[in-house]
Write a protein that holds these residues in place. Structure first.
Motif, PDB file in Angstrom:
ATOM      1  N   MET A   1       0.825  -1.220   0.000  1.00 34.14           N
ATOM      2  CA  MET A   1       0.000   0.000   0.000  1.00 34.14           C
ATOM      3  C   MET A   1       0.860   1.272   0.000  1.00 34.14           C
ATOM      4  N   ARG A   2       2.089   1.157  -0.531  1.00 37.32           N
ATOM      5  CA  ARG A   2       3.036   2.278  -0.596  1.00 37.32           C
ATOM      6  C   ARG A   2       3.232   2.925   0.771  1.00 37.32           C
ATOM      7  N   LYS A   3       3.321   2.117   1.780  1.00 36.75           N
ATOM      8  CA  LYS A   3       3.550   2.595   3.144  1.00 36.75           C
ATOM      9  C   LYS A   3       5.051   2.739   3.377  1.00 36.75           C
ATOM     10  N   TYR A   4       5.471   3.929   3.784  1.00 36.80           N
ATOM     11  CA  TYR A   4       6.874   4.214   4.072  1.00 36.80           C
ATOM     12  C   TYR A   4       7.130   4.075   5.567  1.00 36.80           C
ATOM     13  N   CYS A   5       8.130   3.290   5.931  1.00 40.26           N
ATOM     14  CA  CYS A   5       8.567   3.169   7.319  1.00 40.26           C
ATOM     15  C   CYS A   5      10.059   3.469   7.404  1.00 40.26           C
ATOM     16  N   ILE A   6      10.518   3.786   8.616  1.00 38.26           N
ATOM     17  CA  ILE A   6      11.926   4.098   8.853  1.00 38.26           C
ATOM     18  C   ILE A   6      12.589   2.942   9.591  1.00 38.26           C
ATOM     19  N   GLY A   7      13.760   2.530   9.105  1.00 36.51           N
ATOM     20  CA  GLY A   7      14.519   1.463   9.728  1.00 36.51           C
ATOM     21  C   GLY A   7      15.954   1.901   9.976  1.00 36.51           C
ATOM     22  N   ALA A   8      16.846   0.947  10.180  1.00 36.01           N
ATOM     23  CA  ALA A   8      18.247   1.268  10.433  1.00 36.01           C
ATOM     24  C   ALA A   8      19.126   0.087  10.075  1.00 36.01           C
ATOM     25  N   VAL A   9      20.336   0.393   9.608  1.00 32.17           N
ATOM     26  CA  VAL A   9      21.361  -0.615   9.366  1.00 32.17           C
ATOM     27  C   VAL A   9      22.679  -0.088   9.921  1.00 32.17           C
ATOM     28  N   LEU A  10      23.633  -0.993  10.091  1.00 28.86           N
ATOM     29  CA  LEU A  10      24.952  -0.637  10.609  1.00 28.86           C
ATOM     30  C   LEU A  10      26.008  -1.151   9.645  1.00 28.86           C
ATOM     31  N   LEU A  11      26.914  -0.252   9.225  1.00 28.21           N
ATOM     32  CA  LEU A  11      27.988  -0.605   8.302  1.00 28.21           C
ATOM     33  C   LEU A  11      29.325  -0.590   9.035  1.00 28.21           C
ATOM     34  N   ASP A  12      30.245  -1.408   8.562  1.00 27.94           N
ATOM     35  CA  ASP A  12      31.578  -1.482   9.159  1.00 27.94           C
ATOM     36  C   ASP A  12      32.294  -0.137   9.003  1.00 27.94           C
ATOM     37  N   LEU A  13      32.975   0.310  10.067  1.00 24.29           N
ATOM     38  CA  LEU A  13      33.641   1.620  10.042  1.00 24.29           C
ATOM     39  C   LEU A  13      34.733   1.700   8.986  1.00 24.29           C
ATOM     40  N   ASP A  14      35.502   0.636   8.822  1.00 23.62           N
ATOM     41  CA  ASP A  14      36.618   0.654   7.875  1.00 23.62           C
ATOM     42  C   ASP A  14      36.206   0.218   6.478  1.00 23.62           C
ATOM     43  N   ASP A  15      35.156  -0.571   6.397  1.00 24.48           N
ATOM     44  CA  ASP A  15      34.691  -1.074   5.100  1.00 24.48           C
ATOM     45  C   ASP A  15      33.173  -0.942   5.028  1.00 24.48           C
TER      46      ASP A  15
END
Length: 495
Positions: A404-418
């Motif tokens: 239904m074209r619903k937008y939600c906010i999430g989160a991810v974590l990336l490696d500091l060096d890569d």
């Protein structure tokens, strides 16, 4: 199972239709233009004074200083005035008013915020922070511009905003900006204009040249190449377009932060400046520059653009170069990694990419790092602003589009060096549209263009259904723990 407690701050930024600027209101039909000028010239001086007084009575209280704007609009039609008699200043002002109109910047919406620390932290109590928030304002014709708000975070985490001024002001567009020859040539070549005409214009110019020097060189090549071939004409038009797309703006230091407005200047953004993602970028030598990517829209095509400022008074607006400069949602990392600039992007309107460059204005070779995985992001995902550096990794606030074209906010974590390596990801949304947040110009949307961490809290301003803006915060330690844990997905509670 971790429960993330969101603190909803009692702040709501609603669109205010009374915040207006004055724009040209000039008919494109030469006959109509001449007829209107004729009526203005036929007025007696007494009638001119009476009508001008009425304009001042109606509009002076709505603007900081109306006369310079009216005179600038008179200048736009001055060449069409068919009399050799000198005009009084009052008649010039009235003609300027006749060819002017008010535009309500945020009549439709005030949304898609990003937030950065203010360049001036003087007088802020220990443990507090002064910030600047950018917002996308949308008015008549769905033309978008960039507005700003100033606020502070107290040592105990309380957020307040400086009262918003009734007035808004456009910046001065500096008439003779400078350009870097190497970047200019690269962009022309990318656009397919690698020919003799391009060489004729560029070869004689210095490594750094001004707008006036470029104009003189274009005029010279035009004269030398007569009659112009179709290719030469298109090349010279493109040179002009590219120069118009790279410009400099300056606000008076007397203006409050909320009185400054970045309104479309160049033709490629004539239908809007969309979704600025501001970040406080610290270079390897400690130099701080506030940078933003935004989407320029001309009614037909989009073009990612770049803003640089050190004080939110003087701005440089630049085109970005490279094969990876496409689609929306580019977001610069706040520092270099291993000597290189890093940018998030979404090349295919579906997945999240990261790319590296030795030049902050040239981008290529994107690396795919994240695809939609959960149902709430099954249509597409993207970033909600620049990554935030933490001890655990680069925190990227994301948005996902689902049923239904619903937008939600999430989160991810990336490696500091890569940062091509994803080391954590929320399986459930951090924030979903609820209650009144679901209602707006585009229903069922929560969205952000940038957040920050201060005092152990993630400060997340977000837009509600392309209409208004609110702010939540949560302990950054809890969010990082949820991103890194291996067992059940986190639940989200509100407080």
């Amino acid at each position: 199972m971790t429960c993330l407690a969101l603190r909803r701050h009692h702040i709501m930024l609603q669109p205010e239709s009374a915040r207006v600027i004055i724009r040209p209101f000039i008919p494109s039909n030469p006959q109509r233009l001449a007829t209107i000028i004729g009526r203005a010239l036929a007025l007696t001086e007494e009638e001119v004074e009476t009508e001008l007084a009425a304009v001042h009575a109606d509009f002076d209280s709505r603007h900081l200083d109306i006369e310079p704007v009216l005179m600038s609009h008179f200048a736009k039609v001055q060449s069409e005035i068919f009399t050799q008699r000198p005009l009084t200043r009052s008649r010039q002002l009235l003609i300027g008013a006749i060819f002017s109109g008010e535009y309500s910047l945020e009549a439709a919406a005030l949304f898609n915020p990003s937030i950065v620390s203010h360049p001036d932290q003087s007088g802020v109590p220990e443990g507090g922070l002064r910030f600047i928030m950018s917002l996308r304002a949308t008015g008549e014709g769905h033309i978008s511009s960039i507005e700003f708000r100033e606020g502070s975070i107290s040592p105990d985490g309380h957020i307040t905003l400086v009262p918003v001024s009734r007035y808004v002001s456009l910046p001065e567009v500096l008439p003779n900006p400078t350009y870097r020859k190497k970047r200019f040539i690269v962009k022309l070549h990318e656009m397919g204009f690698d020919n003799e005409c391009t060489a004729s214009v560029m070869d004689i110019l210095a490594d750094d040249f001004s707008r006036s020097e470029l104009a003189a060189r274009v005029a010279s090549v035009r004269r030398e190449s007569l009659p112009l071939s179709h290719e030469s004409r298109r090349t010279l038009e493109c040179v002009q377009w590219l120069a118009d797309s790279n410009y400099e703006l300056c606000f008076s230091s007397k203006l409050a932060v909320s009185e400054r407005i970045l309104f479309p200047v160049s033709q490629n953004e004539s239908n809007g400046i969309e979704d600025a993602r501001f970040v406080r970028f610290v270079d390897d030598d400690g130099t701080v520059t506030y940078c933003a990517t935004y989407t320029a829209y001309n009614g037909r095509a989009i073009l990612p653009q770049f803003i640089e400022t050190k004080d939110f008074l003087h701005f440089r607006v630049l085109t970005l170069n490279g094969t990876a400069v496409q689609n929306k949602g580019m977001a610069l990392f706040p520092r270099r990694i291993r000597g290189r600039y890093v940018m998030l992007s979404r090349q295919d309107d579906e997945n999240l990419f990261v790319m590296f460059s030795d030049n902050s204005h040239h981008w290529a070779d994107p690396h795919l790092i994240l695809r939609p995985a959960e149902t709430w992001e099954s249509v597409k995902l993207g970033n909600c602003g620049s990554p935030i550096e933490t001890d655990a990794g680069w925190l990227v606030i994301t948005h996902g589009v689902g049923p239904m074209r619903k937008y939600c906010i999430g989160a991810v974590l990336l490696d500091l060096d890569d940062p091509t390596r994803v080391i954590g990801r929320l399986r459930h949304p951090l924030l979903c549209p609820e209650g009144v947040e679901r209602e707006g110009y585009v229903p069922n949307v929560v969205y952000s263009c940038g957040s920050l961490v201060h005092g152990g809290q993630l400060i997340l301003p977000y837009a509600m259904s392309d209409k208004a803006t609110a702010i939540v915060s949560l302990p950054i330690a809890d969010l990082l723990a949820a991103l890194l844990e291996d067992n059940s997905p986190p639940e989200v509670a509100t407080a």
